[in-house]
Scaffold this active site. Sequence first.
Site, PDB file in Angstrom:
ATOM      1  N   GLY A 167     -18.724  13.593  79.110  1.00 35.80           N
ATOM      2  CA  GLY A 167     -18.561  14.255  80.326  1.00 35.80           C
ATOM      3  C   GLY A 167     -18.674  15.170  80.463  1.00 35.80           C
ATOM      4  N   GLU A 178     -22.486  22.693  76.216  1.00 32.37           N
ATOM      5  CA  GLU A 178     -22.394  21.949  76.063  1.00 32.37           C
ATOM      6  C   GLU A 178     -23.798  21.043  75.315  1.00 32.37           C
ATOM      7  OE1 GLU A 178     -19.342  20.414  76.532  1.00 32.37           O
ATOM      8  OE2 GLU A 178     -18.514  21.729  78.431  1.00 32.37           O
TER       9      GLU A 178
END
Length: 381
Positions: free
Chosen positions: A241, A364
């Site tokens: 996500g 990320e």
Amino acid sequence: MTGQFQLTDDQLAIQEMAKRFTADNITPFAAEWDEKHHFPRDVIQRTGELGFGAIYVSEESGGIALGRLEAALIMEAMAYGCPATSAYVSIHNMAAWMIDRFGSGELKERFLPKLVTMEHIASYALTEPGSGSDAAGLKTTAKLDGDHYVLNGTKQFISGAGFNDIYVVMVRTGEHKSKGISCLVIEKDTPGLSFGAPENKLGWNASPTAQLIFEDCRVPAANRVGAEGEGFRFAMAGLDGGRLNIGACSLGGAQRCLDEAIAYTKDRKQFDTPIADFQNTQFMLADMATELEAARALLYLAACKVSENAPDKSRFSAMAKRLATDSGSNVVNNALQLFGGYGYLRDYPIERFWRDLRVHSILEGTNQVMRMIVGRDLLRQ
């Protein structure tokens, strides 16, 4: 967009709400936040009133329980004003979701009410000075002593370190590289937890970044999320996500720069002609818009896969993150070129987006690691 590619009325309403909030509360102030290195905590907390502190936290825990596509629409809309602020909201949501998804009922009751409203803001802490891409190589230790863990070690590049109230931290509780990692929720005022000086960064100046430093820091064992040794799995689950959201932040920033470039090239004249009338300008704008739409389509598809827990969700989030962040930076770079020398000045927003979006291909999971994930998944088939 038609048929199966059409956003629903609910999704369009969420997108519009996020765009309105951004236009009123973020876009007019973002340049000043960047210049003064100001962290707009009050504005971030106001997003909590819209439910944006708990976008995919379950309704039982007080969240708005939306899917990953809705979350991406929100991040994209907010990044149009300030990518650093939007990414900050994403990080908070990742931490809140991990507590809701994997934490015990007691842990959720203790921490989620204030995280959902954003009275408290959360950070996610995985990276260390010596373990970035090799996330499972982390060395911060947590040794059980009675009903507490005693922590020693350092976390690096933590957004909100020193400002935020809650830290969802990955620590080493066992020898095994990935299965020896556990997840703890740590409060800001815990004795033995201190913070490094704020990092002096190229971009993301509206978002403070610093080290978390643990020196015999005692954390109750009751603050552990899930079972011992499951932390790495939780951290990786959160990253699908997070990657979509950071890709969405790149899309929002790039869209803003494309819009600014269209307006500027219509207005700016050279050789007695608006530069928008030159074929080269039109070709550049056409390529920028095409690249952006292609990245957006892949990101929205990947978001649906993560929401539906599709078997190829991790490959698609990695592909979408890689394409959206590379394309976003490319679009902003071309927008700066179309502005010429003025694009290099802080009088215009382009250089800020150029700086802010650059880090998206690193965090990320770097875009090189995204290629590894995709390549390995393809070869497993």
